[in-house]
Design a protein around this motif. Structure first.
Motif, mmCIF file in Angstrom:
data_model
loop_
_atom_site.group_PDB
_atom_site.id
_atom_site.type_symbol
_atom_site.label_atom_id
_atom_site.label_comp_id
_atom_site.label_asym_id
_atom_site.label_seq_id
_atom_site.Cartn_x
_atom_site.Cartn_y
_atom_site.Cartn_z
ATOM 1 N N ALA A 1 6.374 -0.605 -1.903
ATOM 2 C CA ALA A 1 5.093 -1.320 -2.029
ATOM 3 C C ALA A 1 4.265 -1.291 -0.755
ATOM 4 C CB ALA A 1 5.360 -2.771 -2.430
ATOM 5 N N PHE A 2 4.874 -0.897 0.386
ATOM 6 C CA PHE A 2 4.181 -0.934 1.687
ATOM 7 C C PHE A 2 3.500 -2.296 1.881
ATOM 8 C CE2 PHE A 2 4.514 3.555 0.656
ATOM 9 C CZ PHE A 2 4.900 4.121 1.862
ATOM 10 N N LYS A 3 4.227 -3.359 1.540
ATOM 11 C CA LYS A 3 3.635 -4.699 1.528
ATOM 12 C C LYS A 3 3.271 -5.220 2.916
ATOM 13 C CE LYS A 3 8.274 -6.712 1.179
ATOM 14 N NZ LYS A 3 9.179 -7.491 0.308
ATOM 15 N N TYR A 4 3.781 -4.574 3.969
ATOM 16 C CA TYR A 4 3.446 -4.998 5.322
ATOM 17 C C TYR A 4 2.087 -4.477 5.761
ATOM 18 C CZ TYR A 4 5.755 -0.459 5.680
ATOM 19 O OH TYR A 4 6.140 0.842 5.455
ATOM 20 N N ILE A 5 1.442 -3.662 4.917
ATOM 21 C CA ILE A 5 0.103 -3.145 5.212
ATOM 22 C C ILE A 5 -0.914 -3.996 4.459
ATOM 23 C CG2 ILE A 5 -1.444 -1.169 4.998
ATOM 24 C CD1 ILE A 5 1.007 0.639 5.206
ATOM 25 N N SER A 6 -1.846 -4.597 5.166
ATOM 26 C CA SER A 6 -2.796 -5.526 4.545
ATOM 27 C C SER A 6 -3.953 -4.825 3.839
ATOM 28 C CB SER A 6 -3.356 -6.486 5.603
ATOM 29 O OG SER A 6 -3.982 -5.756 6.648
ATOM 30 N N CYS A 7 -4.318 -3.642 4.289
ATOM 31 C CA CYS A 7 -5.451 -2.916 3.715
ATOM 32 C C CYS A 7 -5.031 -2.195 2.427
ATOM 33 C CB CYS A 7 -5.990 -1.906 4.720
ATOM 34 S SG CYS A 7 -7.302 -0.860 4.076
#
Length: 440
Positions: free
Chosen positions: A254-260
């Motif tokens: 999910a790449f959830k640590y990326i906010s954009c």
């Protein structure tokens, strides 16, 4: 000797199941008559406690529900606010557990929970089994609540003066001032910390601080000791085998640590395209790609699943001449079946770390696409002295992936011979560590 393994997760995560089973195998190698108990990460009221421990429960005397489990839906409501109500109830019960054993009784606790508590306080040693779950990736409430549930067994052990140790884990990172304070205050009471790699110690100050105050050793990942030789199981019949067979595990990351949102979507597309490029290269060379279901539980509350992602990859090749050379094994497989299947590959590309460990311990050259913390680089570096076969999911490049796979294939004979020696050393280190862990 009565040993209690805590933090036991679902059978549907085959790597975690193998960690648990391997730990019981090590315990019995050291103490054949050990009475082994397991404590789930799921509470008694959680349906997953009833349905997702069928395999690991065969390797213990008794499996118990968590005394402070992951927040679940409250009654028939599944929203985050209702889960917080469930968490508050768990907190109240946790306070009773910590306050006095005389308060641990009906009607506050079920018979199962009472027996679990009795087992906890009468165990000779409590082992927080291997993996990477004492971490927070961000400072969200969801991560904080999950972190507290993971720390609770250590707090309970301190309250009742129980011997507790961490066995074969990567620790950190820990995000947030409160989270770091809890991490240190609670875990400093461990009797022994066995890290499964050095990089987490070197990369995260909170881990270095902890290991300055408790006894700490570096050992291999416990799944390297996962032994399938004396267990009966149905071996998986591989489909469309060719002269070149490459195994693959994927993660619906999910790449959830990326906010954009735009950047996050671009990262997902880049990972997908790198895998498609590799598969195209292998199939055009006459090989077959075998995609295995290493983890069949949802990766997050948003419903990301490795199975759906794998099917998306397979469907990409529909209508092409290579459609039959891309095989997904859409079936619930045991860790035993998976490790046996991986042993038949010429090389393995695993995003799921323990699929790579299964392969390496079967002497199959493996490449890992790393997506969390230091664990992949650290484990590879400890085993082989190099992390050249670890690629970062955030920056993975199709040409780089193909180049590394080609290198592994061209050197697979030498790699396999070296692995045979290295794995034997790793297994002996794990056995000696367990002897230390169970000693008085």
């Amino acid at each position: 000797m009565k040993v209690l393994l805590t933090h036991c997760y679902t059978d549907k995560n085959k790597g975690d199941a193998a960690i648990i089973i391997a730990t019981t195998q090590l315990i019995r190698a050291v103490c054949q008559d050990a009475e082994i108990h397991m404590m789930s990460t799921f509470e008694a009221k959680d349906p997953q406690f009833r349905t997702e421990h069928e395999l690991i429960s065969r390797f213990c005397n008794k499996l118990h529900p968590a005394l402070f489990g992951q927040p679940t839906k409250f009654m028939h409501f599944s929203s985050d606010s209702m889960r917080i109500i469930s968490f508050i109830i768990s907190v109240m019960k946790g306070i009773l557990l910590l306050a006095s054993p005389s308060l641990v009784r009906k009607p506050f606790f079920t018979e199962e929970e009472l027996y679990a508590f009795k087992t906890f306080v009468t165990a000779d040693v409590i082992v927080s089994k291997g993996g990477s779950y004492l971490t927070t990736q961000n400072t969200s409430i969801r991560q904080l609540l999950s972190f507290i549930t993971m720390l609770f067994p250590f707090l309970l052990a301190k309250r009742y003066r129980k011997k507790i140790l961490i066995f074969s884990q990567s620790l950190g990172p820990v995000c947030g001032a409160l989270q770091k304070k809890l991490f240190h205050l609670i875990l400093k009471n461990c009797n022994h910390v066995f890290l499964r790699e050095r990089f987490c110690l070197e990369s995260y100050p909170e881990v270095a601080k902890l290991c300055n105050e408790v006894r700490c050793d570096i050992i291999p990942d416990s799944a390297f000791a996962f032994d399938i030789s004396n267990v009966e199981f149905d071996e998986l019949k591989l489909k469309n085998q060719a002269e070149l067979n490459i195994g693959l595990t994927v993660v619906d990351h999910a790449f959830k640590y990326i906010s954009c949102d735009v950047e996050r979507s671009a990262k997902r597309d880049n990972y997908f395209n790198a895998l498609v490029s590799l598969i195209s290269f292998i199939t055009k060379a006459g090989g077959t790609i075998h995609i295995f279901p290493q983890v069949t539980v949802a990766n997050s509350h948003k419903g990301f699943t490795d199975t759906s992602f794998a099917k998306k990859i397979v469907s990409h090749f529909d209508g092409t001449p290579f459609v039959n050379s891309v095989v997904f094994y859409d079936k619930e497989l045991t860790p035993f079946e998976l490790k046996a299947a991986y042993s038949k590959m010429d090389a393995f590309v695993g995003t799921r770390l323990h699929s790579v460990i299964f392969s390496l311990s079967s002497y199959v050259p493996a490449i890992n696409i790393s997506y969390h913390g230091t664990k992949s680089r650290g484990i590879f570096n400890q085993l082989t002295g190099s992390d050249e076969f670890v690629l970062d999911i955030d920056s993975i490049d199709p040409d780089q992936l193909i180049r590394v796979v080609k290198k592994a294939l061209s050197n697979r004979g030498a790699i396999s011979k070296k692995l045979e020696k290295d794995i034997a050393v790793a297994q002996e280190k794990l056995l000696q560590a367990m002897k230390v862990a169970l000693s008085n």
